[in-house]
Design a protein around this motif. Structure first.
Motif, PDB file in Angstrom:
ATOM      1  N   ASP A  15       6.027  32.712  29.586  1.00 26.37           N
ATOM      2  CA  ASP A  15       6.461  32.271  28.166  1.00 26.37           C
ATOM      3  C   ASP A  15       7.101  32.947  27.005  1.00 26.37           C
ATOM      4  O   ASP A  15       6.663  33.116  26.039  1.00 26.37           O
ATOM      5  CB  ASP A  15       5.336  31.314  27.550  1.00 26.37           C
ATOM      6  CG  ASP A  15       5.887  30.313  26.482  1.00 26.37           C
ATOM      7  OD1 ASP A  15       6.938  29.820  26.594  1.00 26.37           O
ATOM      8  OD2 ASP A  15       5.146  30.073  25.494  1.00 26.37           O
ATOM      9  N   TYR A  17       8.748  35.140  24.423  1.00 26.52           N
ATOM     10  CA  TYR A  17       9.912  34.714  23.411  1.00 26.52           C
ATOM     11  C   TYR A  17      11.192  35.254  23.375  1.00 26.52           C
ATOM     12  O   TYR A  17      12.302  34.425  22.855  1.00 26.52           O
ATOM     13  CB  TYR A  17       9.113  35.533  22.144  1.00 26.52           C
ATOM     14  CG  TYR A  17       7.903  34.815  21.719  1.00 26.52           C
ATOM     15  CD1 TYR A  17       7.208  33.404  21.897  1.00 26.52           C
ATOM     16  CD2 TYR A  17       6.723  35.310  21.055  1.00 26.52           C
ATOM     17  CE1 TYR A  17       6.294  32.873  21.552  1.00 26.52           C
ATOM     18  CE2 TYR A  17       5.643  35.078  20.781  1.00 26.52           C
ATOM     19  CZ  TYR A  17       5.229  33.643  20.803  1.00 26.52           C
ATOM     20  OH  TYR A  17       4.204  33.425  20.382  1.00 26.52           O
ATOM     21  N   ARG A  19      12.571  35.669  26.276  1.00 26.17           N
ATOM     22  CA  ARG A  19      13.525  34.861  27.058  1.00 26.17           C
ATOM     23  C   ARG A  19      13.968  33.490  26.358  1.00 26.17           C
ATOM     24  O   ARG A  19      15.136  33.007  26.650  1.00 26.17           O
ATOM     25  CB  ARG A  19      12.620  34.622  28.390  1.00 26.17           C
ATOM     26  CG  ARG A  19      13.482  33.693  29.484  1.00 26.17           C
ATOM     27  CD  ARG A  19      12.584  33.549  30.800  1.00 26.17           C
ATOM     28  NE  ARG A  19      11.785  34.927  31.336  1.00 26.17           N
ATOM     29  CZ  ARG A  19      12.201  35.975  31.670  1.00 26.17           C
ATOM     30  NH1 ARG A  19      13.464  36.051  32.019  1.00 26.17           N
ATOM     31  NH2 ARG A  19      11.483  36.983  31.451  1.00 26.17           N
ATOM     32  N   ARG A  20      13.079  33.061  25.760  1.00 24.06           N
ATOM     33  CA  ARG A  20      13.406  31.977  24.807  1.00 24.06           C
ATOM     34  C   ARG A  20      14.672  32.107  23.770  1.00 24.06           C
ATOM     35  O   ARG A  20      15.556  31.461  23.841  1.00 24.06           O
ATOM     36  CB  ARG A  20      12.457  31.448  23.812  1.00 24.06           C
ATOM     37  CG  ARG A  20      11.099  30.516  24.606  1.00 24.06           C
ATOM     38  CD  ARG A  20      10.344  30.489  23.415  1.00 24.06           C
ATOM     39  NE  ARG A  20       9.015  29.765  24.003  1.00 24.06           N
ATOM     40  CZ  ARG A  20       7.971  29.531  23.008  1.00 24.06           C
ATOM     41  NH1 ARG A  20       8.251  29.112  21.697  1.00 24.06           N
ATOM     42  NH2 ARG A  20       6.885  28.803  23.556  1.00 24.06           N
ATOM     43  N   ARG A  23      17.777  32.186  25.855  1.00 24.30           N
ATOM     44  CA  ARG A  23      18.322  30.893  26.215  1.00 24.30           C
ATOM     45  C   ARG A  23      19.116  30.008  24.800  1.00 24.30           C
ATOM     46  O   ARG A  23      19.976  29.490  25.076  1.00 24.30           O
ATOM     47  CB  ARG A  23      17.074  29.962  26.576  1.00 24.30           C
ATOM     48  CG  ARG A  23      16.585  30.372  27.916  1.00 24.30           C
ATOM     49  CD  ARG A  23      17.613  29.895  29.061  1.00 24.30           C
ATOM     50  NE  ARG A  23      16.889  30.373  30.432  1.00 24.30           N
ATOM     51  CZ  ARG A  23      17.490  31.106  31.376  1.00 24.30           C
ATOM     52  NH1 ARG A  23      18.681  30.949  31.456  1.00 24.30           N
ATOM     53  NH2 ARG A  23      16.831  31.246  32.547  1.00 24.30           N
ATOM     54  N   VAL A 153      12.090  28.904  18.061  1.00 21.70           N
ATOM     55  CA  VAL A 153      12.714  28.455  19.347  1.00 21.70           C
ATOM     56  C   VAL A 153      11.652  27.997  20.092  1.00 21.70           C
ATOM     57  O   VAL A 153      10.750  28.640  20.509  1.00 21.70           O
ATOM     58  CB  VAL A 153      13.654  29.785  19.968  1.00 21.70           C
ATOM     59  CG1 VAL A 153      14.277  29.219  21.344  1.00 21.70           C
ATOM     60  CG2 VAL A 153      14.479  30.329  19.063  1.00 21.70           C
ATOM     61  N   ASP A 154      11.912  26.901  20.649  1.00 22.08           N
ATOM     62  CA  ASP A 154      10.888  26.368  21.578  1.00 22.08           C
ATOM     63  C   ASP A 154      11.077  26.653  23.101  1.00 22.08           C
ATOM     64  O   ASP A 154      12.029  27.446  23.257  1.00 22.08           O
ATOM     65  CB  ASP A 154      10.876  24.657  21.578  1.00 22.08           C
ATOM     66  CG  ASP A 154      12.052  23.804  22.090  1.00 22.08           C
ATOM     67  OD1 ASP A 154      12.912  24.811  22.932  1.00 22.08           O
ATOM     68  OD2 ASP A 154      12.422  22.977  22.057  1.00 22.08           O
ATOM     69  N   ALA A 155      10.151  26.183  23.833  1.00 24.08           N
ATOM     70  CA  ALA A 155       9.999  26.666  25.229  1.00 24.08           C
ATOM     71  C   ALA A 155      11.293  26.498  26.168  1.00 24.08           C
ATOM     72  O   ALA A 155      11.516  27.221  27.155  1.00 24.08           O
ATOM     73  CB  ALA A 155       8.860  26.238  26.061  1.00 24.08           C
ATOM     74  N   GLN A 156      12.225  25.602  25.802  1.00 23.25           N
ATOM     75  CA  GLN A 156      13.387  25.175  26.431  1.00 23.25           C
ATOM     76  C   GLN A 156      14.642  26.084  25.983  1.00 23.25           C
ATOM     77  O   GLN A 156      15.660  25.960  26.347  1.00 23.25           O
ATOM     78  CB  GLN A 156      13.747  23.724  26.354  1.00 23.25           C
ATOM     79  CG  GLN A 156      12.609  22.813  27.283  1.00 23.25           C
ATOM     80  CD  GLN A 156      11.182  22.648  26.655  1.00 23.25           C
ATOM     81  OE1 GLN A 156      11.203  22.843  25.502  1.00 23.25           O
ATOM     82  NE2 GLN A 156      10.199  23.096  27.304  1.00 23.25           N
ATOM     83  N   GLY A 157      14.307  26.941  24.830  1.00 20.40           N
ATOM     84  CA  GLY A 157      15.331  27.546  24.164  1.00 20.40           C
ATOM     85  C   GLY A 157      16.246  26.539  23.013  1.00 20.40           C
ATOM     86  O   GLY A 157      17.313  27.001  22.358  1.00 20.40           O
TER      87      GLY A 157
END
Length: 185
Positions: A15, A17, A19-20, A23, A153-157
């Motif tokens: 998870d 941050y 990478r989020r 995205r 930013v949420d988990a889906q970007g």
């Protein structure tokens, strides 16, 4: 014509941050940019003894970077510097001497952290390394995003904070212009 961007995220955390953040930036970019997230977590540590017979996985990373037009480095900060996994990938793709896959490709460095200064020190260390490797880097705006439990930013970007969206859109717009300037497209 599509511009292929190699994305190197310096965090292996599921998870992450960073990478989020990558995205989120990707979602804000125009369709002419095609982002390719490169896997760097499975790379064996760089060893100069292997320069004469580069392992296949190392060759693959170099080829992926060579096939891209531009670069986006997204880094957390570990112990006030760049994570080892990201530095390892950079060492592999820039070696052996004279075969630097990064040279001349326009790039940007951004990052996120739970700390108030984002990943400022890691980014500065990374900028020093990339300058040596002949990567023309976007200087401004600098992107140091502080993450908290509720965003930005949420988990889906998806960007959940309007001021962060506005700021990141400004970064993306400058990055796209920078890439066009360096590539002369």
């Amino acid at each position: 014509m599509s511009i292929k961007v190699a994305v190197l995220v310096g965090s292996l955390r599921k998870d992450s941050y960073n990478r989020r953040l990558a995205r989120a930036v990707e979602r804000l970019a125009p369709q002419e940019l095609a982002f390719e997230h490169l896997e760097i977590g499975d790379l064996p540590p760089y060893n100069q003894d292997l320069d004469g017979d580069y392992p296949p996985r190392w060759q693959q990373l170099k080829q992926q970077i060579q096939a891209c037009d531009a670069l986006l480095f997204v880094t957390p900060e570990y112990n006030r510097s760049v994570p080892g996994v990201l530095k390892n990938a950079i060492d592999i793709a820039s070696r052996p001497y004279g075969t630097n896959a990064f040279a001349g490709k326009p790039g940007a460095v951004i990052g996120a952290s739970v700390g108030a200064t984002g990943s400022a020190l890691a980014q500065q260390h990374l900028r020093n390394t990339l300058a040596y490797l002949d990567v023309p880097l976007l200087g401004q705006p600098e992107v140091f995003v502080q993450f908290k439990d509720d965003g930005p930013v949420d988990a889906q970007g998806e960007i959940t904070v309007d001021s962060t969206r506005t700021f990141l859109q400004g970064f993306v717009d400058r990055y796209v212009a920078w890439v066009h300037t360096i590539l002369k497209r």
